[in-house]
Design a protein around this motif. Structure first.
Motif, mmCIF file in Angstrom:
data_model
loop_
_atom_site.group_PDB
_atom_site.id
_atom_site.type_symbol
_atom_site.label_atom_id
_atom_site.label_comp_id
_atom_site.label_asym_id
_atom_site.label_seq_id
_atom_site.Cartn_x
_atom_site.Cartn_y
_atom_site.Cartn_z
ATOM 1 N N GLU A 189 0.824 -1.209 0.000
ATOM 2 C CA GLU A 189 0.000 0.000 0.000
ATOM 3 C C GLU A 189 0.861 1.263 0.000
ATOM 4 O O GLU A 189 0.512 2.260 -0.641
ATOM 5 N N ASP A 190 1.976 1.234 0.731
ATOM 6 C CA ASP A 190 2.901 2.371 0.728
ATOM 7 C C ASP A 190 3.508 2.585 -0.651
ATOM 8 O O ASP A 190 3.723 3.715 -1.094
ATOM 9 N N PHE A 191 3.783 1.471 -1.324
ATOM 10 C CA PHE A 191 4.511 1.526 -2.595
ATOM 11 C C PHE A 191 3.651 1.993 -3.765
ATOM 12 O O PHE A 191 4.077 2.848 -4.552
ATOM 13 N N ILE A 192 2.467 1.448 -3.897
ATOM 14 C CA ILE A 192 1.624 1.720 -5.062
ATOM 15 C C ILE A 192 1.329 3.217 -5.166
ATOM 16 O O ILE A 192 0.863 3.853 -4.231
ATOM 17 N N GLY A 193 1.627 3.785 -6.320
ATOM 18 C CA GLY A 193 1.351 5.194 -6.573
ATOM 19 C C GLY A 193 2.425 6.152 -6.109
ATOM 20 O O GLY A 193 2.325 7.363 -6.345
ATOM 21 N N SER A 194 3.487 5.647 -5.465
ATOM 22 C CA SER A 194 4.558 6.513 -4.973
ATOM 23 C C SER A 194 5.578 6.788 -6.077
ATOM 24 O O SER A 194 5.506 6.223 -7.175
ATOM 25 N N GLU A 195 6.567 7.647 -5.767
ATOM 26 C CA GLU A 195 7.634 7.932 -6.729
ATOM 27 C C GLU A 195 8.495 6.711 -7.001
ATOM 28 O O GLU A 195 9.277 6.691 -7.954
ATOM 29 N N ASN A 196 8.353 5.667 -6.180
ATOM 30 C CA ASN A 196 9.103 4.425 -6.364
ATOM 31 C C ASN A 196 8.414 3.464 -7.322
ATOM 32 O O ASN A 196 9.023 2.499 -7.777
ATOM 33 N N ASP A 197 7.163 3.714 -7.617
ATOM 34 C CA ASP A 197 6.351 2.849 -8.473
ATOM 35 C C ASP A 197 6.506 3.302 -9.931
ATOM 36 O O ASP A 197 5.909 4.281 -10.362
ATOM 37 N N LEU A 198 7.322 2.585 -10.691
ATOM 38 C CA LEU A 198 7.612 3.000 -12.063
ATOM 39 C C LEU A 198 6.365 3.068 -12.917
ATOM 40 O O LEU A 198 6.235 3.927 -13.791
ATOM 41 N N PHE A 199 5.430 2.176 -12.687
ATOM 42 C CA PHE A 199 4.203 2.145 -13.471
ATOM 43 C C PHE A 199 3.385 3.412 -13.210
ATOM 44 O O PHE A 199 2.889 4.053 -14.146
ATOM 45 N N ALA A 200 3.266 3.799 -11.950
ATOM 46 C CA ALA A 200 2.494 4.995 -11.602
ATOM 47 C C ALA A 200 3.167 6.257 -12.123
ATOM 48 O O ALA A 200 2.504 7.162 -12.648
ATOM 49 N N VAL A 201 4.482 6.329 -11.992
ATOM 50 C CA VAL A 201 5.203 7.522 -12.457
ATOM 51 C C VAL A 201 5.095 7.657 -13.969
ATOM 52 O O VAL A 201 4.833 8.745 -14.495
ATOM 53 N N ALA A 202 5.290 6.554 -14.696
ATOM 54 C CA ALA A 202 5.212 6.588 -16.160
ATOM 55 C C ALA A 202 3.824 7.007 -16.631
ATOM 56 O O ALA A 202 3.684 7.698 -17.645
ATOM 57 N N LYS A 203 2.799 6.605 -15.885
ATOM 58 C CA LYS A 203 1.422 6.912 -16.268
ATOM 59 C C LYS A 203 1.035 8.346 -15.936
ATOM 60 O O LYS A 203 0.336 9.020 -16.700
ATOM 61 N N SER A 204 1.505 8.846 -14.774
ATOM 62 C CA SER A 204 1.015 10.129 -14.271
ATOM 63 C C SER A 204 1.880 11.324 -14.647
ATOM 64 O O SER A 204 1.403 12.451 -14.662
ATOM 65 N N LYS A 205 3.163 11.068 -14.945
ATOM 66 C CA LYS A 205 4.080 12.175 -15.218
ATOM 67 C C LYS A 205 3.728 12.845 -16.543
ATOM 68 O O LYS A 205 3.626 12.185 -17.582
ATOM 69 N N THR A 206 3.541 14.148 -16.496
ATOM 70 C CA THR A 206 3.272 14.896 -17.720
ATOM 71 C C THR A 206 4.602 15.255 -18.365
ATOM 72 O O THR A 206 5.413 15.970 -17.775
ATOM 73 N N MET A 207 4.830 14.759 -19.567
ATOM 74 C CA MET A 207 6.100 14.985 -20.258
ATOM 75 C C MET A 207 5.829 15.599 -21.618
ATOM 76 O O MET A 207 5.074 15.044 -22.420
ATOM 77 N N SER A 208 6.451 16.721 -21.876
ATOM 78 C CA SER A 208 6.334 17.327 -23.191
ATOM 79 C C SER A 208 7.182 16.544 -24.178
ATOM 80 O O SER A 208 8.042 15.747 -23.797
ATOM 81 N N ALA A 209 6.949 16.772 -25.445
ATOM 82 C CA ALA A 209 7.746 16.087 -26.474
ATOM 83 C C ALA A 209 9.221 16.418 -26.307
ATOM 84 O O ALA A 209 10.096 15.589 -26.570
ATOM 85 N N GLU A 210 9.503 17.629 -25.833
ATOM 86 C CA GLU A 210 10.890 18.061 -25.653
ATOM 87 C C GLU A 210 11.559 17.306 -24.518
ATOM 88 O O GLU A 210 12.761 17.032 -24.565
ATOM 89 N N TYR A 211 10.783 16.950 -23.482
ATOM 90 C CA TYR A 211 11.350 16.310 -22.304
ATOM 91 C C TYR A 211 10.798 14.896 -22.112
ATOM 92 O O TYR A 211 10.390 14.503 -21.030
ATOM 93 N N LYS A 212 10.794 14.143 -23.174
ATOM 94 C CA LYS A 212 10.332 12.758 -23.113
ATOM 95 C C LYS A 212 11.549 11.853 -23.328
ATOM 96 O O LYS A 212 12.067 11.744 -24.437
ATOM 97 N N PRO A 213 12.053 11.203 -22.258
ATOM 98 C CA PRO A 213 13.276 10.407 -22.420
ATOM 99 C C PRO A 213 13.065 9.192 -23.320
ATOM 100 O O PRO A 213 12.004 8.561 -23.304
ATOM 101 N N ARG A 214 14.068 8.885 -24.112
ATOM 102 C CA ARG A 214 14.056 7.662 -24.906
ATOM 103 C C ARG A 214 14.438 6.501 -23.994
ATOM 104 O O ARG A 214 15.366 6.610 -23.189
ATOM 105 N N LEU A 215 13.725 5.396 -24.103
ATOM 106 C CA LEU A 215 13.932 4.262 -23.210
ATOM 107 C C LEU A 215 14.414 3.045 -23.982
ATOM 108 O O LEU A 215 13.869 2.714 -25.032
ATOM 109 N N TYR A 216 15.415 2.376 -23.425
ATOM 110 C CA TYR A 216 15.905 1.111 -23.955
ATOM 111 C C TYR A 216 15.773 0.076 -22.848
ATOM 112 O O TYR A 216 16.211 0.301 -21.707
ATOM 113 N N GLN A 217 15.164 -1.068 -23.166
ATOM 114 C CA GLN A 217 14.943 -2.108 -22.168
ATOM 115 C C GLN A 217 15.335 -3.449 -22.752
ATOM 116 O O GLN A 217 14.950 -3.786 -23.875
#
Length: 275
Positions: A189-217
């Protein structure tokens, strides 16, 4: 390349710690090693280690020094301990340390460019989690990020139970690891939705086209974190407007795999010209 072990005091952690740093050299006469173009400042890659490693491990287990020699790239490898690059629920503030203190100290001592277009982060396993976490929380700072065999779905760790009938030694180890995760991240419960939750951050973070990092996985199909990587890849593709270049194939949680992947990540980082 020049290799420096930089020992310093961390005000955030309250301890003496270290980072291993590779610095470009413009020399032309070293046999078998190319030099780089001399500049006043250089692009930087923050390269993060895994759970059982330290700041020296990338240079001892891979040929990272040889791979970056001709690129004119500074590589900063901080000691992140077993902290998952996170402000622990019960413990040290490893997130404040890696996200703020380490870059500030590195930029003070070394000729590091402060341009976003010249700032990258990558890591393996725990470090893959840390790399994605940095890029997603601070898209204005990082042009690109790479994760190799990343522990990307932490919620799965926190949900995990010790299998019924497990060997006592295995059960004790799994229980200790689960307790360590809870000391780091708290409850599910502490983890879900926090800054540690990559899924929540990726979904909620507003990123402009200029500041959208390219990801390699990347993850090997024999890796025990393979399903976590599939979960993260599918979420990024289906639930966000971020772009991820995903690479998989035969491979386990080994340096043979990561040594190949760091070369691919360097090519990925250089896919767009540095400004």
């Amino acid at each position: 390349m020049a290799r420096i072990t930089c020992e310093f005091f961390s005000d955030v952690l309250g301890i003496s710690t270290s980072m291993t740093v590779l610095l470009p050299e413009a020399g032309k006469h070293r046999i078998g090693m190319a030099g780089s173009v001399e500049r006043e400042t250089y692009p930087v890659l923050y390269l993060l280690h895994g759970l059982s490693d330290d700041d020296s491990t990338w240079t001892r287990r891979s040929a990272i020094e040889r791979y970056v020699a001709k690129l004119g790239l500074i590589v900063v490898m901080p000691n992140g301990y077993r902290g998952f690059y996170t402000n622990m629920q019960n413990g040290y503030r490893y997130w404040d340390y890696i996200a703020h203190e380490v870059p500030k100290i590195a930029e003070h001592y070394f000729p590091i460019s402060k341009k976003r277009s010249e700032t990258f982060v990558a890591g393996l396993s725990m470090g893959g989690y840390g790399a994605m976490k940095l890029a997603l929380n601070f898209p204005e700072r990082f042009a690109a990020a790479a994760s190799f065999s990343g522990a990307l779905d932490i919620a799965e760790h926190l949900k995990a139970e010790v299998p019924e009938g497990a060997d006592p030694a295995v059960a004790a180890m799994l229980q200790a690891l689960r307790q360590e995760q809870m000391n780091t991240f708290g409850s599910l419960e502490d983890f879900i939705g926090s800054e540690n939750d990559l899924f929540a951050v990726a979904k909620s973070k507003t990123m402009s086209a200029e500041y959208k990092p390219r990801l390699y996985q990347a993850c090997g199909t024999e890796d025990f974190l393979y399903q976590q990587n599939i979960n993260f890849r599918d979420f990024i593709i289906n639930e966000t407007d971020l772009n991820v270049l995903y690479d998989e194939g035969p491979g386990a949680h080994t340096w043979e795999y990561w040594d190949v992947q760091v070369q691919k990540a360097l090519q990925f980082f250089m896919g767009e010209p540095w400004k």
